[in-house]
Design a protein around this motif. Structure first.
Motif, PDB file in Angstrom:
ATOM      1  N   ALA C  12       0.836  -1.212   0.000  1.00 53.04           N
ATOM      2  CA  ALA C  12       0.000   0.000   0.000  1.00 53.04           C
ATOM      3  C   ALA C  12       0.868   1.259   0.000  1.00 53.04           C
ATOM      4  N   SER C  13       1.902   1.278   0.830  1.00 49.70           N
ATOM      5  CA  SER C  13       2.789   2.447   0.849  1.00 49.70           C
ATOM      6  C   SER C  13       3.562   2.570  -0.456  1.00 49.70           C
ATOM      7  N   ALA C  14       3.953   1.424  -1.004  1.00 49.16           N
ATOM      8  CA  ALA C  14       4.680   1.447  -2.275  1.00 49.16           C
ATOM      9  C   ALA C  14       3.828   2.107  -3.353  1.00 49.16           C
ATOM     10  N   GLU C  15       2.536   1.790  -3.362  1.00 52.42           N
ATOM     11  CA  GLU C  15       1.646   2.374  -4.364  1.00 52.42           C
ATOM     12  C   GLU C  15       1.542   3.889  -4.207  1.00 52.42           C
ATOM     13  N   LYS C  16       1.454   4.333  -2.959  1.00 54.95           N
ATOM     14  CA  LYS C  16       1.362   5.781  -2.733  1.00 54.95           C
ATOM     15  C   LYS C  16       2.636   6.489  -3.191  1.00 54.95           C
ATOM     16  N   LEU C  17       3.773   5.894  -2.891  1.00 54.67           N
ATOM     17  CA  LEU C  17       5.045   6.493  -3.299  1.00 54.67           C
ATOM     18  C   LEU C  17       5.136   6.589  -4.820  1.00 54.67           C
ATOM     19  N   ALA C  18       4.762   5.515  -5.506  1.00 56.19           N
ATOM     20  CA  ALA C  18       4.827   5.517  -6.968  1.00 56.19           C
ATOM     21  C   ALA C  18       3.917   6.600  -7.541  1.00 56.19           C
ATOM     22  N   ASP C  19       2.735   6.716  -6.984  1.00 54.41           N
ATOM     23  CA  ASP C  19       1.788   7.702  -7.517  1.00 54.41           C
ATOM     24  C   ASP C  19       2.258   9.129  -7.260  1.00 54.41           C
ATOM     25  N   ARG C  20       2.851   9.354  -6.095  1.00 56.54           N
ATOM     26  CA  ARG C  20       3.381  10.704  -5.838  1.00 56.54           C
ATOM     27  C   ARG C  20       4.514  11.031  -6.802  1.00 56.54           C
ATOM     28  N   ALA C  21       5.333  10.033  -7.121  1.00 59.51           N
ATOM     29  CA  ALA C  21       6.426  10.267  -8.083  1.00 59.51           C
ATOM     30  C   ALA C  21       5.859  10.620  -9.456  1.00 59.51           C
ATOM     31  N   LEU C  22       4.847   9.879  -9.886  1.00 62.92           N
ATOM     32  CA  LEU C  22       4.249  10.158 -11.198  1.00 62.92           C
ATOM     33  C   LEU C  22       3.612  11.544 -11.225  1.00 62.92           C
ATOM     34  N   ALA C  23       2.988  11.923 -10.108  1.00 59.29           N
ATOM     35  CA  ALA C  23       2.365  13.247 -10.054  1.00 59.29           C
ATOM     36  C   ALA C  23       3.420  14.341 -10.193  1.00 59.29           C
ATOM     37  N   ALA C  24       4.532  14.180  -9.523  1.00 57.65           N
ATOM     38  CA  ALA C  24       5.608  15.181  -9.599  1.00 57.65           C
ATOM     39  C   ALA C  24       6.162  15.261 -11.021  1.00 57.65           C
ATOM     40  N   ALA C  25       6.309  14.103 -11.664  1.00 56.27           N
ATOM     41  CA  ALA C  25       6.835  14.093 -13.031  1.00 56.27           C
ATOM     42  C   ALA C  25       5.834  14.723 -13.996  1.00 56.27           C
ATOM     43  N   SER C  26       4.570  14.412 -13.822  1.00 52.12           N
ATOM     44  CA  SER C  26       3.545  14.968 -14.701  1.00 52.12           C
ATOM     45  C   SER C  26       3.524  16.490 -14.597  1.00 52.12           C
ATOM     46  N   GLU C  27       3.650  16.965 -13.370  1.00 50.88           N
ATOM     47  CA  GLU C  27       3.652  18.414 -13.154  1.00 50.88           C
ATOM     48  C   GLU C  27       4.826  19.068 -13.896  1.00 50.88           C
ATOM     49  N   ALA C  28       5.941  18.363 -13.952  1.00 52.55           N
ATOM     50  CA  ALA C  28       7.124  18.884 -14.642  1.00 52.55           C
ATOM     51  C   ALA C  28       7.085  18.596 -16.138  1.00 52.55           C
ATOM     52  N   GLY C  41      14.991  -5.901  -2.418  1.00 54.98           N
ATOM     53  CA  GLY C  41      15.290  -5.432  -3.763  1.00 54.98           C
ATOM     54  C   GLY C  41      14.319  -5.920  -4.822  1.00 54.98           C
ATOM     55  N   TYR C  42      13.310  -6.689  -4.412  1.00 55.33           N
ATOM     56  CA  TYR C  42      12.314  -7.178  -5.376  1.00 55.33           C
ATOM     57  C   TYR C  42      11.240  -6.111  -5.603  1.00 55.33           C
ATOM     58  N   PRO C  43      10.784  -5.945  -6.843  1.00 51.94           N
ATOM     59  CA  PRO C  43       9.803  -4.896  -7.133  1.00 51.94           C
ATOM     60  C   PRO C  43       8.460  -5.162  -6.449  1.00 51.94           C
ATOM     61  N   LEU C  44       7.912  -4.122  -5.828  1.00 47.53           N
ATOM     62  CA  LEU C  44       6.539  -4.148  -5.321  1.00 47.53           C
ATOM     63  C   LEU C  44       5.621  -3.474  -6.326  1.00 47.53           C
ATOM     64  N   VAL C  45       6.061  -2.312  -6.818  1.00 46.66           N
ATOM     65  CA  VAL C  45       5.280  -1.550  -7.793  1.00 46.66           C
ATOM     66  C   VAL C  45       6.230  -0.977  -8.827  1.00 46.66           C
TER      67      VAL C  45
END
Lengths: 138, 138, 138, 138
Positions: C12-28, C41-45
């Motif tokens: 759940a936290s991994a998903e929030k982190l990924a979405d915040r990153a995408l939001a920051a990139a979209s804004e830029a 080291g295994y991918p969650l999201v």
């Protein structure tokens, strides 16, 4: 210049599909990896539930890649390859990133394949069922 | 932040397990490789008796990796895959780092898998027996 | 048996982190790939915005893998390796899955690393900024 | 479902581009490999003049792949990476299928990248010139 216009799944729908797959797996008490790829086979969304087998990471990605590559559910290769020679059957099965068992489904939009879903972590039948549950809402 | 607390084998126990495996192999007059991996599949202890086959290095590591990935003794895949389609059987058998013959056992602690042991160098039956001898003392 | 209890990021936290990153990139106005990995080291999201470079898929995953492996922001290797010999600098830089430029950050919880984020697709400074924006909300 | 419509080079144009590249190389007395890839980086047309270096096969494919991945002529990386840290420069240079020297050009249509051309076999300047000659007729 001749240009092809290629329909490809967007990120928002990919996210919904992945989440529906995870919900179906959670309900069944299974930990899975789910990969949603675009028309080119590149991952849009990948999610892994903690506890899912490590091997399932690449298997999920490869199932989705195979499904969009041929536009065929990966489970269909069993029957299709049974009609061919043993050489073809084994030869194809050993190609890189080719998966010929269930758990990969192409995603269609207005009759065209626009991406695919790949799931790994449950039994073959469960992985197929989770894919179908994810796509059912489309 | 949601955090999972994951139980994983410690180094001291890993060392004891490896040494018990080597003792069992020495008694049988066989040179083996033994790998003990943590919950994530990363090696904690690896030991090779001089004279063990070179191929056994990776086989032992992959047996342990497969055992902890699925939480299943690697010897169980023979029967489990016999129930599945030929495609699943062969498809899984050729995945990278997947071993479907005996000599890999998950290590459990209070019902949870915390690591695994993988042994290669003897016959399949010997490798299994050495794994069991190592875990017997737990 | 000695057991380590390892704190690892949940989905759940991994998903929030990924979405915040995408939001920051979209804004830029930048298309990125973002990977969130667990303590092992295994991918969650993993998410990719259509249009992001294909090379960024593996770079994002490898940045996250490197960040959790050493518990160090990947941007810190520049200075750290400048103090070492040219042999060390080049030797480490060519190790598989090692990334020594910015865009990977360990994720900490109560002082312990529990996972990592890796971003690729913008300039080095942008990738770092998107990682920081994602973690800022923790 | 959200769908992206992606413009991608067609086969007929790819063939013309490849043939123009070969004509330019023949005129210069150089044997080359030329690769034309679609928007996803997959080859549409590949041609090799007998006598071209074997290494040029993959270099041409990777130049085209890199050019469409980033939407940048591969020759531009020299200057772009000179502005970055040594870590970024060397780190990117060693990524799989990344080529940072001349001979790869994105192909644009109405401002969007729809594919790329990659050429290898001549000097760096020649490979760039053959790419430009191929695209000149568009």
């Amino acid at each position: 210049m001749d240009i092809e216009m290629i329909a490809s799944l967007g990120l928002a729908s990919a996210e919904k599909l992945a989440d529906r797959a995870l919900a179906a797996a959670s309900e069944a008490g299974v930990n899975i990896c789910v990969a949603i790829v675009d028309r080119a086979g590149y991952p849009l969304v990948f999610k892994r539930q903690p506890g899912a087998p490590f091997h399932s990471i690449d298997i999920a990605l490869d199932k989705a890649y195979t499904a969009v590559s041929f536009g065929l559910p990966t489970a269909k290769w069993d029957k299709r390859l049974a009609e061919g020679s043993e050489m073809l059957r084994h030869g194809l099965m050993h190609r890189e990133r080719f998966v010929s068992f269930g758990g990969g489904l192409p995603i269609k939009h207005e009759g065209q394949r626009v991406g695919a879903i790949g799931i790994s972590g449950g039994s073959e039948a469960q992985d197929v069922a989770f894919c179908e549950a994810a796509l059912a809402g489309l």
